[in-house]
Design a protein around this motif. Sequence first.
Motif, mmCIF file in Angstrom:
data_model
loop_
_atom_site.group_PDB
_atom_site.id
_atom_site.type_symbol
_atom_site.label_atom_id
_atom_site.label_comp_id
_atom_site.label_asym_id
_atom_site.label_seq_id
_atom_site.Cartn_x
_atom_site.Cartn_y
_atom_site.Cartn_z
ATOM 1 N N SER A 383 -183.011 38.027 -47.490
ATOM 2 C CA SER A 383 -182.474 37.047 -46.554
ATOM 3 C C SER A 383 -182.401 35.664 -47.187
ATOM 4 N N GLY A 384 -183.355 35.332 -48.043
ATOM 5 C CA GLY A 384 -183.318 34.037 -48.720
ATOM 6 C C GLY A 384 -182.126 33.911 -49.645
ATOM 7 N N TRP A 385 -181.816 34.996 -50.368
ATOM 8 C CA TRP A 385 -180.676 34.984 -51.282
ATOM 9 C C TRP A 385 -179.375 34.812 -50.512
ATOM 10 N N LEU A 386 -179.205 35.567 -49.430
ATOM 11 C CA LEU A 386 -177.937 35.550 -48.706
ATOM 12 C C LEU A 386 -177.751 34.302 -47.851
ATOM 13 N N THR A 387 -178.817 33.799 -47.253
ATOM 14 C CA THR A 387 -178.660 32.717 -46.282
ATOM 15 C C THR A 387 -178.899 31.328 -46.853
ATOM 16 N N GLU A 388 -179.498 31.228 -48.054
ATOM 17 C CA GLU A 388 -179.800 29.897 -48.567
ATOM 18 C C GLU A 388 -179.512 29.727 -50.054
ATOM 19 N N HIS A 389 -180.006 30.643 -50.878
ATOM 20 C CA HIS A 389 -179.958 30.403 -52.315
ATOM 21 C C HIS A 389 -178.582 30.660 -52.928
ATOM 22 N N ALA A 390 -177.873 31.684 -52.462
ATOM 23 C CA ALA A 390 -176.541 31.967 -53.003
ATOM 24 C C ALA A 390 -175.537 30.971 -52.422
ATOM 25 N N PRO A 391 -174.856 30.197 -53.237
ATOM 26 C CA PRO A 391 -173.854 29.275 -52.676
ATOM 27 C C PRO A 391 -172.635 30.037 -52.183
ATOM 28 N N VAL A 392 -171.953 29.480 -51.194
ATOM 29 C CA VAL A 392 -170.675 30.073 -50.776
ATOM 30 C C VAL A 392 -169.752 30.067 -51.989
ATOM 31 N N GLY A 393 -169.132 31.206 -52.258
ATOM 32 C CA GLY A 393 -168.349 31.381 -53.477
ATOM 33 C C GLY A 393 -169.082 32.170 -54.540
ATOM 34 N N ALA A 394 -170.379 32.468 -54.320
ATOM 35 C CA ALA A 394 -171.167 33.211 -55.304
ATOM 36 C C ALA A 394 -170.795 34.688 -55.300
ATOM 37 N N ASP A 395 -171.031 35.329 -56.435
ATOM 38 C CA ASP A 395 -170.871 36.777 -56.545
ATOM 39 C C ASP A 395 -172.115 37.461 -55.988
ATOM 40 N N ILE A 396 -171.904 38.486 -55.166
ATOM 41 C CA ILE A 396 -172.983 39.233 -54.536
ATOM 42 C C ILE A 396 -172.864 40.698 -54.947
ATOM 43 N N ALA A 397 -173.971 41.290 -55.392
ATOM 44 C CA ALA A 397 -173.995 42.719 -55.716
ATOM 45 C C ALA A 397 -174.143 43.499 -54.418
ATOM 46 N N LEU A 398 -173.184 44.385 -54.128
ATOM 47 C CA LEU A 398 -173.162 45.071 -52.836
ATOM 48 C C LEU A 398 -172.641 46.491 -53.014
ATOM 49 N N ARG A 399 -173.251 47.408 -52.305
ATOM 50 C CA ARG A 399 -172.782 48.790 -52.250
ATOM 51 C C ARG A 399 -172.748 49.220 -50.799
ATOM 52 N N ILE A 400 -171.683 49.881 -50.381
ATOM 53 C CA ILE A 400 -171.580 50.420 -49.023
ATOM 54 C C ILE A 400 -172.175 51.820 -49.013
ATOM 55 N N ARG A 401 -173.120 52.044 -48.098
ATOM 56 C CA ARG A 401 -173.718 53.369 -47.954
ATOM 57 C C ARG A 401 -173.228 53.999 -46.653
ATOM 58 N N VAL A 402 -172.660 55.175 -46.778
ATOM 59 C CA VAL A 402 -172.188 55.904 -45.595
ATOM 60 C C VAL A 402 -173.393 56.282 -44.739
ATOM 61 N N ASN A 403 -173.305 56.019 -43.444
ATOM 62 C CA ASN A 403 -174.391 56.313 -42.506
ATOM 63 C C ASN A 403 -173.835 57.179 -41.377
ATOM 64 N N ARG A 404 -173.627 58.462 -41.687
ATOM 65 C CA ARG A 404 -172.959 59.369 -40.736
ATOM 66 C C ARG A 404 -173.710 59.476 -39.409
ATOM 67 N N SER A 405 -175.018 59.285 -39.445
ATOM 68 C CA SER A 405 -175.795 59.443 -38.216
ATOM 69 C C SER A 405 -175.557 58.307 -37.229
ATOM 70 N N PHE A 406 -174.753 57.277 -37.612
ATOM 71 C CA PHE A 406 -174.435 56.198 -36.678
ATOM 72 C C PHE A 406 -172.936 55.947 -36.605
ATOM 73 N N HIS A 407 -172.137 56.953 -36.987
ATOM 74 C CA HIS A 407 -170.688 56.810 -36.903
ATOM 75 C C HIS A 407 -170.239 56.898 -35.441
ATOM 76 N N PRO A 408 -169.016 56.414 -35.152
ATOM 77 C CA PRO A 408 -168.581 56.288 -33.747
ATOM 78 C C PRO A 408 -168.398 57.632 -33.052
ATOM 79 N N PRO A 409 -168.561 57.645 -31.723
ATOM 80 C CA PRO A 409 -168.193 58.831 -30.941
ATOM 81 C C PRO A 409 -166.680 58.890 -30.768
#
Length: 548
Positions: A383-409
């Motif tokens: 939370s510190g990295w995303l909300t304060e330390h990383a400036p807007v415009g910064a590169d963020i390492a991110l991966r999307i994880r499929v969460n089938r157990s919460f997919h829509p009805p």
Amino acid sequence: MTSSASVAAGRLPRALCAALLAALLLALLAVLNGWIALPETARRHAGAALTVVAYACFCAGVYLRRRAQGAAMGRAGGGRGAGGPAILVAYASQTGFAEQIAAQTADVLRAAGMAVRLEPMGRVDAAALRAAGRALFVASTTGEGDPPDAAAGFARRVLAAPADLAGLEYGVLALGDSSYSRYCAFGRALDAWLRLHGARPLFDAVEVDDGDPGALRHWQHYLGVLSGSTDMADWSAPAYATWRLVERRLLNPGSPGAPAYHLALRPLDGGADWQAGDIAEIGPRHPPAEVERWLAALGLAPSAAVSADRGLSTLAGALAGRALPCDEAGLAALRGKTAQEIAGALPALPHREYSIASLPADGRLELLVRQVRHDDGRLGLGSGWLTEHAPVGADIALRIRVNRSFHPPAPGRPLILIGNGTGLAGLRAHLRARAAAGAGRNWLLFGERTRAHDYFHRDEIEAWRRGGVLDRVDLAFSRDGGPLRYVQDCVAAAADDVRAWVAEGAAIYVCGGLQGMAAGVAQALEGILGAEALERMAEEGRYRRDVY
């Protein structure tokens, strides 16, 4: 043995270990510096050994520190730490994979200071479960839905009989292969049996399809919540893509609670796809000033060039995503090493998980993140990295994880959405999906601190209500005066309407805090619908949760 004698007994092996490691380090340094004449090949081998020993010192320091912290937590917390009842970790394994994961699970909990009893499931009976208080199960399915051979007796003796498990809290990791028709059948049967006989799930069962590393990281996430340890190394590191942080907006100025931010990111490596309910795994980084202070303690230049994961980097840049030992033993083990040796020796920081609050059609991935602070005032790593330390415009390492157990009805099914705090993120994505599909039979129950400051995305929710996307909105603000009221109280107060919606085929989706909210909502729903009916809804995919 007295308390002081126990402490002294514990210090002796640690002191002896430290002395032996120091002697070994001095010997290796003598070889590398030429104080002891050896052939060049032997000197190179000594250099490699020095790297291994330094890293071992670092790991030992982390382990001992966590063990000491965990023991202190156990003394202060009265029974869940090393001095309290052992948490049972039971496994049912056919090929050895479940046993391996169970052993890793036990190691994680022990490193956090928890007492653990690791047992094959064949040695566990109902009496042991009643006495455990807390249990984690790692259960493989073999063949067409059968338990592993070593757990067949457990299935025949225990699962076939009634038991009073009202005092048991548990979690299930179900291992399976979706190419078989009865995927994860034994793990699912175990979970259903535990629920039926009064045991309370700590979190929803985690299902692992053919060793899926993302699902295993989700299990690790829950272990971190249970143990209070969030800095454990990932068993399998996510393959991050690079995203750009394009917006950060404070949602609750003036709130009595911690700041909560709306964040937006766009991918730099091409397009990205996900569904409502999926998870963003973030690779956090230390703030630059913290890395520079750490390097100053070692007398190293932040600008030193090193070879990193994506080519050449500065030492400071390479270490921003690494676990940095701050205790004297860990620092001492690294003194005298080159910048490249240090960059290669330290493990990567563990990922952090966040519910995605938007859809691909929105053109960006949006999150709702609350700042977390440690007791000493430091911001939480993710939370510190995303909300304060990383400036807007910064590169963020991110991966999307499929969460089938919460997919829509299905769009035609009514939907009850229940959540609190930043859990609104996952519910918001579902509401956007419902609006896009023209599905208008939706009911939101949401809880936070104050209406004036913490009604996140208020304008959007009110617009959905006016436009017919939301049939109903029930809100609970616990700090607005009067008796404390939480979202589970909203659920209980609307019992008749909940029953009516469920009778019409409604699904119930819950997103938010594991501690407090999720258990409170589950208890309210059981009181309204009955435990067996709620269990059937879970089996049918009509009761789903994304809790953290």
